[in-house]
Motif scaffolding. Structure first.
Motif, mmCIF file in Angstrom:
data_model
loop_
_atom_site.group_PDB
_atom_site.id
_atom_site.type_symbol
_atom_site.label_atom_id
_atom_site.label_comp_id
_atom_site.label_asym_id
_atom_site.label_seq_id
_atom_site.Cartn_x
_atom_site.Cartn_y
_atom_site.Cartn_z
ATOM 1 N N ARG A 47 7.251 10.642 123.580
ATOM 2 C CA ARG A 47 8.103 11.735 124.046
ATOM 3 C C ARG A 47 8.434 12.702 122.921
ATOM 4 O O ARG A 47 8.598 13.897 123.145
ATOM 5 N N HIS A 78 -1.015 17.173 126.087
ATOM 6 C CA HIS A 78 -0.752 16.813 127.475
ATOM 7 C C HIS A 78 -0.533 15.318 127.586
ATOM 8 O O HIS A 78 -0.967 14.556 126.734
ATOM 9 N N THR A 79 0.165 14.926 128.671
ATOM 10 C CA THR A 79 0.538 13.527 128.831
ATOM 11 C C THR A 79 0.012 12.992 130.156
ATOM 12 O O THR A 79 0.052 13.699 131.163
ATOM 13 N N PHE A 81 1.206 10.282 132.592
ATOM 14 C CA PHE A 81 2.387 9.448 132.768
ATOM 15 C C PHE A 81 2.032 8.143 133.460
ATOM 16 O O PHE A 81 1.084 8.078 134.230
ATOM 17 N N SER A 83 3.593 6.722 135.818
ATOM 18 C CA SER A 83 3.735 6.870 137.265
ATOM 19 C C SER A 83 2.778 7.941 137.797
ATOM 20 O O SER A 83 2.846 8.298 138.955
ATOM 21 N N ALA A 85 2.749 10.926 138.141
ATOM 22 C CA ALA A 85 3.461 12.192 138.372
ATOM 23 C C ALA A 85 2.527 13.279 138.904
ATOM 24 O O ALA A 85 2.559 14.418 138.462
ATOM 25 N N LEU A 86 1.697 12.927 139.883
ATOM 26 C CA LEU A 86 0.848 13.937 140.529
ATOM 27 C C LEU A 86 1.721 14.773 141.465
ATOM 28 O O LEU A 86 2.664 14.258 142.063
ATOM 29 N N PHE A 87 1.407 16.065 141.595
ATOM 30 C CA PHE A 87 2.193 16.931 142.475
ATOM 31 C C PHE A 87 1.829 16.623 143.924
ATOM 32 O O PHE A 87 0.696 16.853 144.340
ATOM 33 N N ARG A 146 -6.389 15.764 135.141
ATOM 34 C CA ARG A 146 -5.415 16.828 134.970
ATOM 35 C C ARG A 146 -5.005 16.956 133.503
ATOM 36 O O ARG A 146 -4.785 18.058 133.003
ATOM 37 N N GLY A 147 -4.904 15.830 132.823
ATOM 38 C CA GLY A 147 -4.525 15.866 131.415
ATOM 39 C C GLY A 147 -5.633 16.401 130.524
ATOM 40 O O GLY A 147 -5.370 16.967 129.469
ATOM 41 N N ASP B 174 11.404 13.798 142.342
ATOM 42 C CA ASP B 174 11.151 12.951 141.190
ATOM 43 C C ASP B 174 11.180 13.813 139.926
ATOM 44 O O ASP B 174 10.362 14.715 139.776
ATOM 45 N N ALA B 176 10.132 13.289 137.150
ATOM 46 C CA ALA B 176 8.881 13.191 136.393
ATOM 47 C C ALA B 176 7.942 14.347 136.734
ATOM 48 O O ALA B 176 7.133 14.763 135.904
ATOM 49 N N LEU B 177 8.045 14.879 137.977
ATOM 50 C CA LEU B 177 7.160 15.979 138.363
ATOM 51 C C LEU B 177 7.458 17.222 137.543
ATOM 52 O O LEU B 177 6.546 17.935 137.118
ATOM 53 N N ALA B 180 6.127 16.638 134.136
ATOM 54 C CA ALA B 180 4.671 16.794 134.115
ATOM 55 C C ALA B 180 4.311 18.279 134.103
ATOM 56 O O ALA B 180 3.437 18.711 133.351
ATOM 57 N N ASP B 183 4.993 19.662 130.746
ATOM 58 C CA ASP B 183 4.006 19.135 129.815
ATOM 59 C C ASP B 183 2.687 19.889 129.926
ATOM 60 O O ASP B 183 1.986 20.096 128.949
ATOM 61 N N LEU B 184 2.361 20.311 131.175
ATOM 62 C CA LEU B 184 1.082 20.986 131.404
ATOM 63 C C LEU B 184 1.185 22.491 131.193
ATOM 64 O O LEU B 184 0.256 23.226 131.503
ATOM 65 N N VAL B 195 6.934 23.900 141.709
ATOM 66 C CA VAL B 195 7.235 22.502 142.028
ATOM 67 C C VAL B 195 8.481 22.381 142.913
ATOM 68 O O VAL B 195 8.399 21.945 144.062
ATOM 69 N N LEU B 199 8.437 21.916 147.196
ATOM 70 C CA LEU B 199 8.843 20.587 147.649
ATOM 71 C C LEU B 199 10.141 20.629 148.448
ATOM 72 O O LEU B 199 10.446 19.699 149.187
#
Ligand SMILES: Nc1ncnc2c1ncn2[C@@H]1O[C@H](COP(=O)(O)OP(=O)(O)OP(=O)(O)O)[C@@H](O)[C@H]1O
Ligand SMILES: [Mg+2]
Lengths: 361, 278
Positions: A47, A78-79, A81, A83, A85-87, A146-147, B174, B176-177, B180, B183-184, B195, B199
């Motif tokens: 992180r 890029h990470t 995750f 989980s 964390a897909l959209f 994606r990453g 979430d 985390a989304l 993410a 992050d991207l 996002v 949603l």
């Protein structure tokens, strides 16, 4: 120059020092793994590299440029995750296109690169599917795609295989290695599974309670652990409490309480009287009937307490004279059932004079 | 044996489906279809001399009420104006409720329940009392009896119905989304646009329905806060039943209102289906 440099990173949460004085250099193109038990600070380090957290002390530099004060969305990192964390509201193709859109690529380029990347992770026919329509392994591949699609300088992977079952996990490990080699992106991979780390990594940093215990290539970590924690955490190992009795240029003479004199490979400045542990991998221990002729330098007697037949190998757990357990591993290449040692049988364990590693306390 | 199990299973399946779907269907029939049919029947009758309906035997059926509504453009105009006011109210509610719902959903868990309580607290006092409170506020400021006051009152009354579904939706997102997305490479505004907003669309839709539909039938707020020119279709219907004693005309107007609501609902359902992303 290293691609990523961590210099004396410390991160505290209240009284807890989650990461203590960590220094690491990660080279471009490397598959680097942070390995350690749960709660040792692996995610915290990722992180901080990604920019979601900042160190209390120390500095992080990418390509020689300090990252402090740069927002996560501005870092070429890029990470993936744990989980995923897909959209959920975007298709697979939409998910993979996301970082390209953020980078302002043209429509044509986005279409081409999404297609290429889908092919790279073997999901050509899933571009129009939504994440909830995918299996675990497929989601995992989308997260990877994606990453990777925008070719970050660094890809951080936080236990990406943790949610997969054993079989799938093994297959994804193979794909991960191939993928990393193919795209050449530097990976910083986090796991608490030592076998996974050994199988995947170019180099591994073994962590314990926020500190780095050892950084080495897998073979060295396995064969020359620097301390008891590393020895114990990686693979299976026999640890015998010993003290040094004499030193020679080519060997170290040891005394083990209840087991007599043992010999091992020399280590730097271990004066007589130094206490420590002799660490010995089960595959270096040869098992035979009691009283068999001595062919190797070290020998101890014991009784078979149990054995595990694993197909390719058999693992014997032998009770020694001092009451401790010792593991010996025998490959089953060409061995018939008759050669097995039964439970309760008296056996002799032998190993070469340089097979073990002396770990100073 | 297996066939037997399959048969019972299929029967159990059917029974379950029936048990699950029956109550809502029953509810719809009793509280929507039957009243609508009664209204439709009433709209085809003659008005009675002192309200109510003229005896069917004496007068028979007539399309007078429909002719009347069709010939005078004032009815279409008031219906259109009502739709406009309801749309405007919904939009204003959304603009006010979204940041609030977002704020609540991003607050520490312990504080959220308290904030939700604050949102529904106004319901603890009577609706009319709250509207009279507005009269006392707007009166001295000389803002009373105009369209602005009506819309203000409508927004005030219906705001919680927008906040609650939005909050329920946003609270489930979430985090985390968003991480993410950041992050991207997505900045704060892009994270919202790409996002959070998409949603939250189910919440936006149900909140909008909960505001839009009741506002269309509302008569108390325009009556108390609005001027003579600010009546809406709800007032009109109420007047036909209570003041004018022309039930068939009231029934016709209320059918027109029902048709308009169903039309808007069908349109938004179609829009939702077109951009449906599970
Ligand atoms: N935001 C936080 N606030 C307080 N403590 C935290 C926070 N994040 C992490 N910690 C603590 O820091 C320590 C390291 O956490 P971290 O998540 O880095 O562990 P980890 O090595 O990733 O473990 P795991 O393998 O279980 O994911 C843990 O003791 C954790 O409880
Ligand atoms: Mg972790």
């Amino acid at each position: 120059m290293a691609l990523l440099e961590l210099r004396n990173i410390t991160r505290r949460f209240g009284k807890l020092e989650a990461v203590s004085n960590v220094t690491l250099d990660i080279a471009a193109g490397e598959f680097f793994t942070l390995l350690g038990p749960s709660g040792c600070g692996k995610t915290t380090i990722l992180r901080m590299i990604a920019g979601f957290d900042a160190p209390d002390a120390g500095s992080i530099a990418l390509d020689g440029r300090p990252l402090a004060g740069i927002a996560p969305e501005k870092r070429p990192v890029h990470t993936v995750f744990q989980s995923y964390a897909l959209f959920p509201h975007l298709t697979v193709a939409g998910n993979i296109a996301f970082p390209l859109e953020m980078a302002g690529r043209t429509r044509d380029e986005i279409r081409r690169r999404v297609g290429d990347t889908l092919a790279l992770v073997h999901l050509e026919d899933k571009g129009d599917a939504y994440p909830h329509e995918l299996s675990g392994g497929q989601k995992q591949r989308v997260a990877l795609a994606r990453g990777l699609v925008n070719r970050p300088r660094l890809l951080l992977l936080d236990e990406p295989l943790g949610a997969l079952d054993a079989k799938l996990r093994e297959r994804m490990q193979g794909e991960l290695i191939a993928l990393q080699r193919e795209v050449g992106v530097t990976f910083v991979f986090v796991t608490h599974a030592q076998q996974e780390a050994l199988a995947l990594s170019h180099r591994i940093a073994v962590m314990n309670a926020g500190r780095i215990e050892q950084v080495d290539v897998p073979e060295v970590l396995y064969s020359a652990p620097r301390n008891r924690f590393v020895a114990d955490f990686i693979g299976t190992i026999n640890l015998v409490e010993v003290s040094v009795t004499a030193t020679a240029p080519d060997r170290l003479e040891l005394a083990a309480a209840g087991l007599g004199a043992l010999t091992t490979a020399p280590v730097a400045d271990a004066a007589p009287g130094t206490r420590g542990a002799l660490a010995l991998r089960p595959e270096h221990v040869r098992i035979g009937r009691a009283g068999a002729p001595a062919t190797l330098k070290n020998r101890v007697e014991g009784t078979v307490a149990e054995y595990l037949f694993l197909g390719d190998v058999t693992v014997y757990k032998v009770r020694l004279a001092d009451g401790s357990r010792f593991e010996a591993l025998e490959t089953n290449a060409g061995a018939g059932r008759a050669q097995f040692h039964a439970i309760g049988e008296r056996v002799t364990l032998q190993w070469r004079h340089d097979a073990g590693v002396f770990l100073r306390d | 044996m297996r066939a037997f199990f399959c048969a019972t299973e299929a029967r159990a399946d059917k029974l379950t489906r029936w048990l699950v779907t029956a109550p809502p269907v029953l509810f719809l029939v009793v509280f929507f279809v039957l009243p609508a049919l009664i209204m439709a029947a009433a709209s085809l009758r003659e008005p009675g001399p002192f309200g109510g309906l003229a005896p069917l035997a004496a007068q028979g059926l007539t399309l007078d009420a429909y002719r009347f509504v069709g010939e005078d453009p004032i009815y279409a105009w008031i219906l259109a104006k009502s739709l406009l006011v309801a749309g405007l109210t919904t939009l204003l509610c959304l603009l006010l409720a979204y940041p609030l719902a977002l704020l609540i959903s991003l607050s520490p868990r312990r504080r959220r329940d308290f904030m939700v309580l604050l949102v529904i607290l106004p319901f603890a006092s009577n609706f009319l009392i709250r509207i009279y409170a507005w009269i006392m506020i707007l009166g001295p400021l000389d803002l009373l009896y105009r369209s602005g006051a009506v819309v203000l009152g409508l927004v005030y009354v219906h705001l919680p119905f927008m906040i609650l579904p939005l909050y329920t939706n946003l609270e489930k997102h979430d985090p985390a989304l968003l991480e993410a997305a950041q992050d991207l490479g997505a900045g704060a505004w892009t994270r919202f646009r790409r996002v959070t907003w998409p949603l939250s669309l189910p919440g936006v839709l149900s909140g909008s329905a909960l505001v839009f539909i009741p506002v269309l039938g509302m008569f108390a707020v325009p009556e108390l806060l609005g001027g003579t020119g600010d009546i809406l279709i709800g007032n009109l219907i109420k007047e036909q039943f209570l003041d004018n004693r022309d039930w068939p005309l009231g029934a016709t107007l209320s059918l027109a209102l029902t048709a308009a609501v169903l039309g808007v609902a069908a349109l938004s359902a179609a829009a939702a289906r077109r951009r449906r992303r599970p």
